[in-house]
Enzyme design. Structure first.
Site, PDB file in Angstrom:
ATOM      1  N   GLU A  16     -10.844  23.375 -12.729  1.00 33.01           N
ATOM      2  CA  GLU A  16     -11.738  24.492 -12.393  1.00 33.01           C
ATOM      3  C   GLU A  16     -12.008  25.352 -13.629  1.00 33.01           C
ATOM      4  OE1 GLU A  16     -13.570  26.135 -10.484  1.00 33.01           O
ATOM      5  OE2 GLU A  16     -13.298  25.510  -8.401  1.00 33.01           O
ATOM      6  N   ARG A  96      -3.862  33.298  -2.465  1.00 34.54           N
ATOM      7  CA  ARG A  96      -3.837  32.952  -3.880  1.00 34.54           C
ATOM      8  C   ARG A  96      -5.135  33.370  -4.555  1.00 34.54           C
ATOM      9  NH1 ARG A  96      -7.168  28.809  -5.468  1.00 34.54           N
ATOM     10  NH2 ARG A  96      -7.557  27.013  -4.120  1.00 34.54           N
ATOM     11  N   ASN A  98      -8.529  32.753  -6.852  1.00 35.85           N
ATOM     12  CA  ASN A  98      -9.532  31.707  -7.027  1.00 35.85           C
ATOM     13  C   ASN A  98     -10.436  32.118  -8.189  1.00 35.85           C
ATOM     14  OD1 ASN A  98     -10.021  29.072  -5.956  1.00 35.85           O
ATOM     15  ND2 ASN A  98     -11.983  29.788  -5.179  1.00 35.85           N
ATOM     16  N   GLU A 117      -7.105  28.676   4.011  1.00 33.89           N
ATOM     17  CA  GLU A 117      -8.546  28.927   4.063  1.00 33.89           C
ATOM     18  C   GLU A 117      -8.968  29.641   5.351  1.00 33.89           C
ATOM     19  OE1 GLU A 117     -10.973  25.620   2.860  1.00 33.89           O
ATOM     20  OE2 GLU A 117      -9.540  24.988   1.320  1.00 33.89           O
ATOM     21  N   ASN A 144     -15.702  32.405  -4.593  1.00 35.37           N
ATOM     22  CA  ASN A 144     -15.979  31.408  -5.622  1.00 35.37           C
ATOM     23  C   ASN A 144     -16.959  31.931  -6.663  1.00 35.37           C
ATOM     24  OD1 ASN A 144     -14.939  28.848  -6.391  1.00 35.37           O
ATOM     25  ND2 ASN A 144     -15.099  28.178  -4.267  1.00 35.37           N
ATOM     26  N   ASP A 192     -19.633  25.723  -5.103  1.00 39.90           N
ATOM     27  CA  ASP A 192     -18.333  26.106  -5.655  1.00 39.90           C
ATOM     28  C   ASP A 192     -18.571  27.050  -6.831  1.00 39.90           C
ATOM     29  OD1 ASP A 192     -15.700  26.172  -6.642  1.00 39.90           O
ATOM     30  OD2 ASP A 192     -15.295  24.103  -6.060  1.00 39.90           O
TER      31      ASP A 192
END
Length: 281
Positions: A16, A96, A98, A117, A144, A192
């Site tokens: 990522e 967490r 992102n 999620e 995101n 994303d």
């Protein structure tokens, strides 16, 4: 359609966050679930890897050197000498970090999500250089891609399960007027990570879509770059002239990953990126 090249052959579980660090001429990218921070120098081919203290959602350069890390339990700073300290420590069980991005004013806009999620379990927050945190968007599911228009007047944002790229008016510190720019059609994957180019167009990676798409500021699709790894996660312009598009991918959750799943790809001469600000803290 432009052919990709393999920049870094790897097996990242959840590759990522590609970010071009202009000060060092290196690409920074991460493996969220392996808690790894990678760098890559395309001029020499040299690569480095560092283990983060915990799951890491995003890493960005700091204006004075070092890195800012969006971590599971908050935002941390890595100094040029390698010393780590928390800028903002706020553990939330089951949650967490992102994706994150640095705004034109040098603040960090950092997203969170729950490991399961769960709907509305994440946030998007703004972090100032002194660690002061402001929740920008509560009740986000998978926070995101975030980015700004060339003139700084618009912010683009993705909450992945919505399948939308949303756009806000941005006054330099706050957002307002949320509205959809793009709705990704059923079967094309989920939006994303994103990046904005010098023309104001939005490039978005499609998770389970095996592609990166470019949309005009008006929301029209005008380019598609097919990617062999189906879990395409994020994209960013890099290289000395910011014309090479780097694309990260993931292997996680795939019973039979493509051989390039988890690698970093590059499309040379894909367009013209915007120079990204460093975090001011």
């Amino acid at each position: 359609m432009t052919a990709y090249e393999v920049a870094i052959r790897a097996e990242a579980e959840l590759g990522e966050g590609p970010t071009w660090d202009a000060a060092t001429g290196r690409l920074i990218w991460i493996d969220i679930l392996q808690s790894r921070v990678h760098t890559y120098d395309p001029s020499s081919g040299r690569r480095t890897v560092r283990t983060a203290p915990q799951h890491v959602g995003a890493v960005k350069p700091r204006a004075g050197g070092g890195l800012v890390l969006n971590l599971r339990d908050g935002v941390g700073l890595l100094d040029p000498d390698g010393a780590f300290r928390w800028l903002h420590h706020e553990p939330v069980p089951g949650r967490r970090a992102n994706d994150a991005a640095v705004a034109p004013d040098g603040s960090l806009w950092a997203g969170t999500m729950r490991y399961d999620e769960a709907t509305g379990g994440g946030t998007l927050a703004r972090f100032a250089a002194d660690g002061a945190a402001t929740t920008v968007l509560p009740d986000v599911t998978v926070s995101n891609g975030t980015g700004w228009s060339p003139d700084g007047g618009l912010m683009y944002y993705i909450d992945t399960p919505t399948r939308r790229i949303d756009v806000f008016d941005f006054d330099g510190e706050r957002v307002s007027g949320r509205r959809p720019l793009v709705q990704i059609e059923e079967g094309a994957g989920f939006p994303d990570g994103l990046t904005v180019d010098a023309d104001g167009c939005v490039w978005v990676a499609l998770w389970d879509g095996g592609a990166v798409r470019r949309y005009t500021p008006g929301g029209e699709l005008d380019r598609v770059i097919p990617v062999p790894a189906p879990r395409t996660t994020a994209c960013a312009f890099g290289g000395a002239d910011l014309t090479d598009l780097y694309i990260t991918t993931a292997r996680t959750g795939l019973a039979a990953p493509h051989p390039l799943s988890g690698s970093v790809l590059v499309v040379p001469g894909a367009g013209k990126g915007l120079a990204q600000p460093a975090f001011s803290g």
